[in-house]
Write a protein that holds these residues in place. Sequence first.
Motif, PDB file in Angstrom:
ATOM      1  N   PHE A  49      -1.947  73.198  15.854  1.00 44.55           N
ATOM      2  CA  PHE A  49      -3.400  73.215  15.808  1.00 44.55           C
ATOM      3  C   PHE A  49      -3.921  71.801  16.023  1.00 44.55           C
ATOM      4  CE2 PHE A  49      -2.764  77.245  13.522  1.00 44.55           C
ATOM      5  CZ  PHE A  49      -3.718  78.031  14.166  1.00 44.55           C
ATOM      6  N   ILE A  50      -4.940  71.664  16.859  1.00 43.86           N
ATOM      7  CA  ILE A  50      -5.599  70.382  17.108  1.00 43.86           C
ATOM      8  C   ILE A  50      -6.888  70.407  16.307  1.00 43.86           C
ATOM      9  CG2 ILE A  50      -6.547  68.814  18.846  1.00 43.86           C
ATOM     10  CD1 ILE A  50      -4.314  71.465  20.151  1.00 43.86           C
ATOM     11  N   GLY A  51      -6.810  69.913  15.053  1.00 42.79           N
ATOM     12  CA  GLY A  51      -7.908  70.105  14.119  1.00 42.79           C
ATOM     13  C   GLY A  51      -8.218  71.584  14.047  1.00 42.79           C
ATOM     14  N   GLY A  52      -9.512  71.923  13.979  1.00 38.35           N
ATOM     15  CA  GLY A  52      -9.912  73.321  14.080  1.00 38.35           C
ATOM     16  C   GLY A  52     -10.548  73.624  15.416  1.00 38.35           C
ATOM     17  N   LEU A  53     -10.351  72.694  16.397  1.00 40.19           N
ATOM     18  CA  LEU A  53     -11.030  72.803  17.681  1.00 40.19           C
ATOM     19  C   LEU A  53     -10.215  73.484  18.751  1.00 40.19           C
ATOM     20  CD1 LEU A  53     -12.568  69.212  17.886  1.00 40.19           C
ATOM     21  CD2 LEU A  53     -13.738  71.345  17.280  1.00 40.19           C
ATOM     22  N   ALA A  54      -8.895  73.411  18.647  1.00 36.02           N
ATOM     23  CA  ALA A  54      -8.043  73.941  19.719  1.00 36.02           C
ATOM     24  C   ALA A  54      -6.674  74.255  19.139  1.00 36.02           C
ATOM     25  CB  ALA A  54      -7.921  72.935  20.862  1.00 36.02           C
ATOM     26  N   ARG A  55      -5.875  74.919  19.968  1.00 39.12           N
ATOM     27  CA  ARG A  55      -4.556  75.365  19.506  1.00 39.12           C
ATOM     28  C   ARG A  55      -3.607  75.429  20.683  1.00 39.12           C
ATOM     29  NH1 ARG A  55      -3.942  81.545  17.157  1.00 39.12           N
ATOM     30  NH2 ARG A  55      -1.884  81.978  18.074  1.00 39.12           N
ATOM     31  N   PHE A  56      -2.348  75.036  20.447  1.00 38.33           N
ATOM     32  CA  PHE A  56      -1.293  75.077  21.460  1.00 38.33           C
ATOM     33  C   PHE A  56      -0.176  75.977  20.953  1.00 38.33           C
ATOM     34  CE2 PHE A  56       2.940  73.405  22.579  1.00 38.33           C
ATOM     35  CZ  PHE A  56       2.911  73.554  23.954  1.00 38.33           C
ATOM     36  N   ASP A  57       0.199  76.973  21.732  1.00 39.00           N
ATOM     37  CA  ASP A  57       1.309  77.868  21.393  1.00 39.00           C
ATOM     38  C   ASP A  57       2.462  77.649  22.362  1.00 39.00           C
ATOM     39  OD1 ASP A  57      -0.325  79.059  19.492  1.00 39.00           O
ATOM     40  OD2 ASP A  57      -0.787  80.819  20.726  1.00 39.00           O
ATOM     41  N   PHE A  58       3.655  77.405  21.823  1.00 35.43           N
ATOM     42  CA  PHE A  58       4.889  77.435  22.620  1.00 35.43           C
ATOM     43  C   PHE A  58       5.442  78.840  22.463  1.00 35.43           C
ATOM     44  CE2 PHE A  58       9.513  75.625  22.898  1.00 35.43           C
ATOM     45  CZ  PHE A  58       9.689  76.280  24.097  1.00 35.43           C
ATOM     46  N   VAL A  59       5.223  79.676  23.479  1.00 37.20           N
ATOM     47  CA  VAL A  59       5.556  81.094  23.377  1.00 37.20           C
ATOM     48  C   VAL A  59       7.034  81.336  23.635  1.00 37.20           C
ATOM     49  CG1 VAL A  59       5.035  83.411  24.240  1.00 37.20           C
ATOM     50  CG2 VAL A  59       3.221  81.678  24.126  1.00 37.20           C
ATOM     51  N   ASN A  60       7.555  80.761  24.743  1.00 41.96           N
ATOM     52  CA  ASN A  60       8.932  81.055  25.128  1.00 41.96           C
ATOM     53  C   ASN A  60       9.497  79.901  25.945  1.00 41.96           C
ATOM     54  OD1 ASN A  60      11.270  82.574  25.332  1.00 41.96           O
ATOM     55  ND2 ASN A  60      10.609  83.606  27.207  1.00 41.96           N
ATOM     56  N   GLY A  61      10.812  79.672  25.806  1.00 37.68           N
ATOM     57  CA  GLY A  61      11.489  78.615  26.535  1.00 37.68           C
ATOM     58  C   GLY A  61      12.518  77.930  25.651  1.00 37.68           C
ATOM     59  N   GLU A  62      13.303  77.020  26.267  1.00 36.18           N
ATOM     60  CA  GLU A  62      14.301  76.270  25.505  1.00 36.18           C
ATOM     61  C   GLU A  62      13.606  75.258  24.584  1.00 36.18           C
ATOM     62  OE1 GLU A  62      17.593  76.795  25.620  1.00 36.18           O
ATOM     63  OE2 GLU A  62      17.270  78.451  27.047  1.00 36.18           O
ATOM     64  N   ARG A  63      14.305  74.910  23.489  1.00 41.95           N
ATOM     65  CA  ARG A  63      13.789  73.883  22.580  1.00 41.95           C
ATOM     66  C   ARG A  63      13.408  72.645  23.405  1.00 41.95           C
ATOM     67  NH1 ARG A  63      13.837  72.070  17.276  1.00 41.95           N
ATOM     68  NH2 ARG A  63      14.243  69.837  16.985  1.00 41.95           N
ATOM     69  N   ALA A  64      12.250  72.070  23.126  1.00 41.31           N
ATOM     70  CA  ALA A  64      11.752  70.986  23.977  1.00 41.31           C
ATOM     71  C   ALA A  64      10.859  70.039  23.182  1.00 41.31           C
ATOM     72  CB  ALA A  64      10.965  71.565  25.156  1.00 41.31           C
ATOM     73  N   ALA A  65      10.714  68.834  23.724  1.00 44.81           N
ATOM     74  CA  ALA A  65       9.793  67.842  23.171  1.00 44.81           C
ATOM     75  C   ALA A  65       8.459  67.951  23.902  1.00 44.81           C
ATOM     76  CB  ALA A  65      10.360  66.433  23.320  1.00 44.81           C
ATOM     77  N   VAL A  66       7.373  67.996  23.151  1.00 50.10           N
ATOM     78  CA  VAL A  66       6.029  67.963  23.731  1.00 50.10           C
ATOM     79  C   VAL A  66       5.298  66.779  23.110  1.00 50.10           C
ATOM     80  CG1 VAL A  66       6.046  70.463  24.016  1.00 50.10           C
ATOM     81  CG2 VAL A  66       4.936  69.466  22.000  1.00 50.10           C
TER      82      VAL A  66
END
Length: 379
Positions: free
Chosen positions: A276-293
Amino acid sequence: MTIEITDEYLKAQLAEGLQCIGCGARMQIDEPEHAGYLPLSALRKQIDNDELLCQRCFRLRHYNEIQPVELTDDDFARLLHQISATRALVVYVIDVFDVTGSIISGLPRFVGQNNPILVVANKVDLLPKSLNKQRLKQWLQGVLKEQGIQAVDTFLTSAKKPQNLDELLEKIDELRLGEDVYVVGVTNVGKSTLINRIIKSRTGIQELITTSRFPGTTLDRIEIPLDDGAQLVDTPGIVKRDQMAHALSEKDLKFALPNHEIKPKTYQLNAEQTIFIGGLARFDFVNGERAAVTAYFENNLMLHRTKLANADAFYDKHAGDLLQPIPAQGNTLVMHEFRTSEKSDLVFAGLGWITVPAGMHVRGWAPAGVNVLIRKAMI
């Protein structure tokens, strides 16, 4: 001979045309909700001042208070389109922290196909110092080319912390060939701040043009004479309604518009995790290999990681306290879904971005109307 400042004298001056030096609007005393309004009593006090300010600019400058005005997006576009009938150098200011949101679609059509365009990438001080500036210029040139913009040069700077202002001024003088200079851009890219720096460099006068975090501060063209008789013209910023600034309250604008170098935050994520980016936005990693973001947002905007399965309930429970700020119109976010084929940035327009590797299925959530998109990674 002393001129008596009567109501009739003031109205005659208004009829001849008085301009607010802060936003460029024509001054008027009859319609408080329209641009350029100033009560007659306040105009009487200011009439001998070389820096006339409308009520809106006065309140913005002294109290950080914004008043809405009646100008539409078409009004801003019409004012910008007037450039196409002139011969001029166009200084196109973009915000390197919000490049996608800085793009004016069809810019050459607005400003004239034959007028040279110098791209000034502002706010470079917000990006990590380790960023390779030459690589950034190449990346920017690629983005501009995709938009059909053939710039004569691309210049990196920071209007707030100018370290190469003299070099920029030399470049402008070299390219303009005695013609007028029009400074264009969308709202909040720092056009007026840049012009104030130029004015201070040349004259010593500080903060002549009104600047703020609020979109649409400049309302009409503001002309500043140059030594050779040409003009430096600040134009109204084109308002892009898909930016996060339009979804925020006045007190929360600071979370979308950083003032200091961004400190990236890197997370090792497994599939089915959410940030969650504060209460303003949201990022979901749905599927894929373990990764750095890696997340690039205003440093005071708190990020929170949780499980995707619990994300909806977590947001409903904590929006406005643990997750803050929230959009001005309430805590409803809209989903956008993507799959990456190369290293990419998931961009939340006017807020920041998260860099992700290839081969990921991701989602971005933002308030209704705020653009969420994928682009080739900047960094």
